[in-house]
Scaffold this motif. Structure first.
Motif, PDB file in Angstrom:
ATOM      1  N   TYR A   1      43.603   5.238  77.292  1.00 21.54           N
ATOM      2  CA  TYR A   1      44.418   6.282  77.919  1.00 21.54           C
ATOM      3  C   TYR A   1      45.553   6.716  77.001  1.00 21.54           C
ATOM      4  O   TYR A   1      45.798   7.918  76.827  1.00 21.54           O
ATOM      5  N   ARG A   2      46.243   5.749  76.416  1.00 20.61           N
ATOM      6  CA  ARG A   2      47.356   6.088  75.531  1.00 20.61           C
ATOM      7  C   ARG A   2      46.864   6.892  74.329  1.00 20.61           C
ATOM      8  O   ARG A   2      47.508   7.863  73.900  1.00 20.61           O
ATOM      9  N   ASN A   3      45.696   6.531  73.796  1.00 21.44           N
ATOM     10  CA  ASN A   3      45.151   7.309  72.684  1.00 21.44           C
ATOM     11  C   ASN A   3      44.724   8.708  73.135  1.00 21.44           C
ATOM     12  O   ASN A   3      44.848   9.664  72.372  1.00 21.44           O
ATOM     13  N   ARG A   4      44.250   8.809  74.384  1.00 19.80           N
ATOM     14  CA  ARG A   4      43.897  10.137  74.913  1.00 19.80           C
ATOM     15  C   ARG A   4      45.127  11.041  74.923  1.00 19.80           C
ATOM     16  O   ARG A   4      45.053  12.224  74.561  1.00 19.80           O
ATOM     17  N   VAL A   5      46.268  10.495  75.309  1.00 15.80           N
ATOM     18  CA  VAL A   5      47.507  11.278  75.318  1.00 15.80           C
ATOM     19  C   VAL A   5      47.865  11.695  73.896  1.00 15.80           C
ATOM     20  O   VAL A   5      48.239  12.846  73.634  1.00 15.80           O
ATOM     21  N   ARG A   6      47.744  10.774  72.952  1.00 15.98           N
ATOM     22  CA  ARG A   6      48.090  11.090  71.559  1.00 15.98           C
ATOM     23  C   ARG A   6      47.115  12.101  70.957  1.00 15.98           C
ATOM     24  O   ARG A   6      47.524  12.964  70.173  1.00 15.98           O
ATOM     25  N   VAL A   7      45.843  12.018  71.335  1.00 15.78           N
ATOM     26  CA  VAL A   7      44.874  12.994  70.832  1.00 15.78           C
ATOM     27  C   VAL A   7      45.217  14.381  71.376  1.00 15.78           C
ATOM     28  O   VAL A   7      45.116  15.385  70.659  1.00 15.78           O
ATOM     29  N   GLY A   8      45.628  14.468  72.623  1.00 18.59           N
ATOM     30  CA  GLY A   8      46.040  15.754  73.175  1.00 18.59           C
ATOM     31  C   GLY A   8      47.206  16.342  72.405  1.00 18.59           C
ATOM     32  O   GLY A   8      47.235  17.553  72.121  1.00 18.59           O
ATOM     33  N   ARG A   9      48.164  15.505  72.044  1.00 20.55           N
ATOM     34  CA  ARG A   9      49.294  15.987  71.260  1.00 20.55           C
ATOM     35  C   ARG A   9      48.850  16.393  69.852  1.00 20.55           C
ATOM     36  O   ARG A   9      49.361  17.371  69.286  1.00 20.55           O
ATOM     37  N   ALA A  10      47.902  15.648  69.291  1.00 19.12           N
ATOM     38  CA  ALA A  10      47.376  16.010  67.976  1.00 19.12           C
ATOM     39  C   ALA A  10      46.688  17.369  68.031  1.00 19.12           C
ATOM     40  O   ALA A  10      46.844  18.201  67.124  1.00 19.12           O
TER      41      ALA A  10
ATOM     42  N   ALA B   1      51.878   9.873  61.290  1.00 19.82           N
ATOM     43  CA  ALA B   1      53.126   9.116  61.414  1.00 19.82           C
ATOM     44  C   ALA B   1      53.930   9.581  62.620  1.00 19.82           C
ATOM     45  O   ALA B   1      54.501   8.769  63.363  1.00 19.82           O
ATOM     46  N   GLU B   2      53.968  10.884  62.836  1.00 16.39           N
ATOM     47  CA  GLU B   2      54.751  11.442  63.941  1.00 16.39           C
ATOM     48  C   GLU B   2      54.208  10.999  65.289  1.00 16.39           C
ATOM     49  O   GLU B   2      54.967  10.775  66.238  1.00 16.39           O
ATOM     50  N   LEU B   3      52.882  10.831  65.370  1.00 16.72           N
ATOM     51  CA  LEU B   3      52.251  10.460  66.637  1.00 16.72           C
ATOM     52  C   LEU B   3      52.097   8.958  66.801  1.00 16.72           C
ATOM     53  O   LEU B   3      51.539   8.491  67.798  1.00 16.72           O
TER      54      LEU B   3
ATOM     55  N   GLN C   1      46.715   7.952  58.308  1.00 14.13           N
ATOM     56  CA  GLN C   1      45.856   9.117  58.531  1.00 14.13           C
ATOM     57  C   GLN C   1      44.444   8.710  58.930  1.00 14.13           C
ATOM     58  O   GLN C   1      43.809   9.361  59.765  1.00 14.13           O
ATOM     59  N   ALA C   2      43.951   7.628  58.337  1.00 16.21           N
ATOM     60  CA  ALA C   2      42.598   7.168  58.670  1.00 16.21           C
ATOM     61  C   ALA C   2      42.513   6.754  60.135  1.00 16.21           C
ATOM     62  O   ALA C   2      41.505   7.013  60.819  1.00 16.21           O
ATOM     63  N   HIS C   3      43.567   6.120  60.639  1.00 14.69           N
ATOM     64  CA  HIS C   3      43.599   5.717  62.042  1.00 14.69           C
ATOM     65  C   HIS C   3      43.605   6.954  62.947  1.00 14.69           C
ATOM     66  O   HIS C   3      42.907   6.998  63.973  1.00 14.69           O
ATOM     67  N   LEU C   4      44.370   7.956  62.575  1.00 11.14           N
ATOM     68  CA  LEU C   4      44.371   9.220  63.315  1.00 11.14           C
ATOM     69  C   LEU C   4      42.975   9.829  63.338  1.00 11.14           C
ATOM     70  O   LEU C   4      42.478  10.252  64.384  1.00 11.14           O
ATOM     71  N   THR C   5      42.333   9.874  62.183  1.00  8.32           N
ATOM     72  CA  THR C   5      41.005  10.489  62.076  1.00  8.32           C
ATOM     73  C   THR C   5      39.987   9.761  62.945  1.00  8.32           C
ATOM     74  O   THR C   5      39.216  10.388  63.682  1.00  8.32           O
ATOM     75  N   ARG C   6      39.978   8.421  62.888  1.00  2.19           N
ATOM     76  CA  ARG C   6      39.020   7.647  63.690  1.00  2.19           C
ATOM     77  C   ARG C   6      39.238   7.885  65.180  1.00  2.19           C
ATOM     78  O   ARG C   6      38.278   8.075  65.937  1.00  2.19           O
TER      79      ARG C   6
END
Length: 280
Positions: free
Chosen positions: A212-221, A237-239, A244-249
């Protein structure tokens, strides 16, 4: 000789891979620790003695070390590789309950605990120690605690409804409250146990708190990518992603595409990203 590699550090716990190259039958000098430690063997075997009682530790038998306990080790079979999970006394009390004394130190590693151990190590590789690793910590410790302490002694805090817990957590995450930076501080902020918090999300929403928390961060991304955000490392970093690799995955897992592909798809007309999409 013993060496350790830090795999992760969370709020109140550390995770290390410990490799021992000793080869001796005699007991080592006494050692003590200031933390609770759950030690699981990944390869090899050795002997441990604590409070005058000796036990063979191998992939089928883990152990709990408690603060101030005097321990001795012997390595008649050569070296070994272990996972060492150290938990502060405060976190231990929040998970096990107040004034709970373990009934023993050895832990039988059945297939359920073996799987929890492997999933915990896999979570450490994601880089998300605050949520994914912390959430993977809970079934591992819960399975161990089922053997070490009587269930009535682990009642913990007064029960709260799953709906109330989830609503409070969602509000804290949405507001960017400092406590929402990790599962364990969020549970403390909501005055519930980490187990209650984790299980509430699965029960109410059908997904884990981490998901769920990642879903919120993906929405912000997606909001940033729709605006043509160019620097993905800065966005990560902002999110609050590890890199960056963690964001991409994470974005690919939730949205099915990489952030770069989504930026081209969502970019406003006339932006450089929109132009590269049109030229494809």
């Amino acid at each position: 000789m013993r060496s350790a590699v830090r795999l992760g550090t969370g709020s109140g716990f550390t995770l290390d891979a410990v490799t021992c190259h000793d080869d001796h039958r005699r007991w080592s000098p006494p050692e003590t620790s200031s933390a609770y430690r759950v030690v699981l063997v990944r390869r090899g075997r050795f002997r441990r003695k604590a409070d005058g009682r000796a036990a063979v530790v191998d992939p089928t038998m883990a152990y709990l070390g408690i603060p101030g306990e005097e321990e001795h080790y012997a390595h008649p079979a050569g070296g070994d590789v272990c996972t060492s999970l150290c938990v502060t006394p405060d976190l231990w009390r929040s998970l096990a309950g107040d004034n709970v004394v373990p009934s023993r130190s050895t832990i039988y590693v059945d297939a359920r605990l073996d799987l929890a151990h492997r999933r915990f190590l896999a979570a450490a590789r994601t880089g998300d120690t605050a949520f994914e690793l912390a959430e993977a910590l809970l079934p591992l410790l819960s399975t161990a605690l089922d053997q070490l302490t009587p269930a009535p002694a682990r009642r913990g805090r007064a029960p709260a409804s799953s709906e109330v817990i989830v609503e409070g957590a969602r509000e804290a995450i949405a507001a960017g409250h400092p406590a929402a930076d990790g599962l364990l501080p969020l549970a403390e902020f909501l005055a519930v146990s980490p187990y209650q918090l984790s299980r509430a999300f699965t029960r109410e929403l059908g997904v884990s708190l981490t998901h769920y928390r990642n879903r919120v961060r993906v929405g912000r991304a997606l909001d940033h990518l729709e605006g043509g955000a160019a620097n993905l490392a800065l966005l990560a970093a902002e999110l609050g992603f590890a890199d960056q690799a963690h964001l991409t995955r994470t974005v690919r897992r939730h949205a099915g595409r990489t952030p770069a592909a989504l930026r081209r798809l969502l970019a406003p007309p006339g932006s450089p990203a929109e132009g590269s999409r049109r030229d494809r």
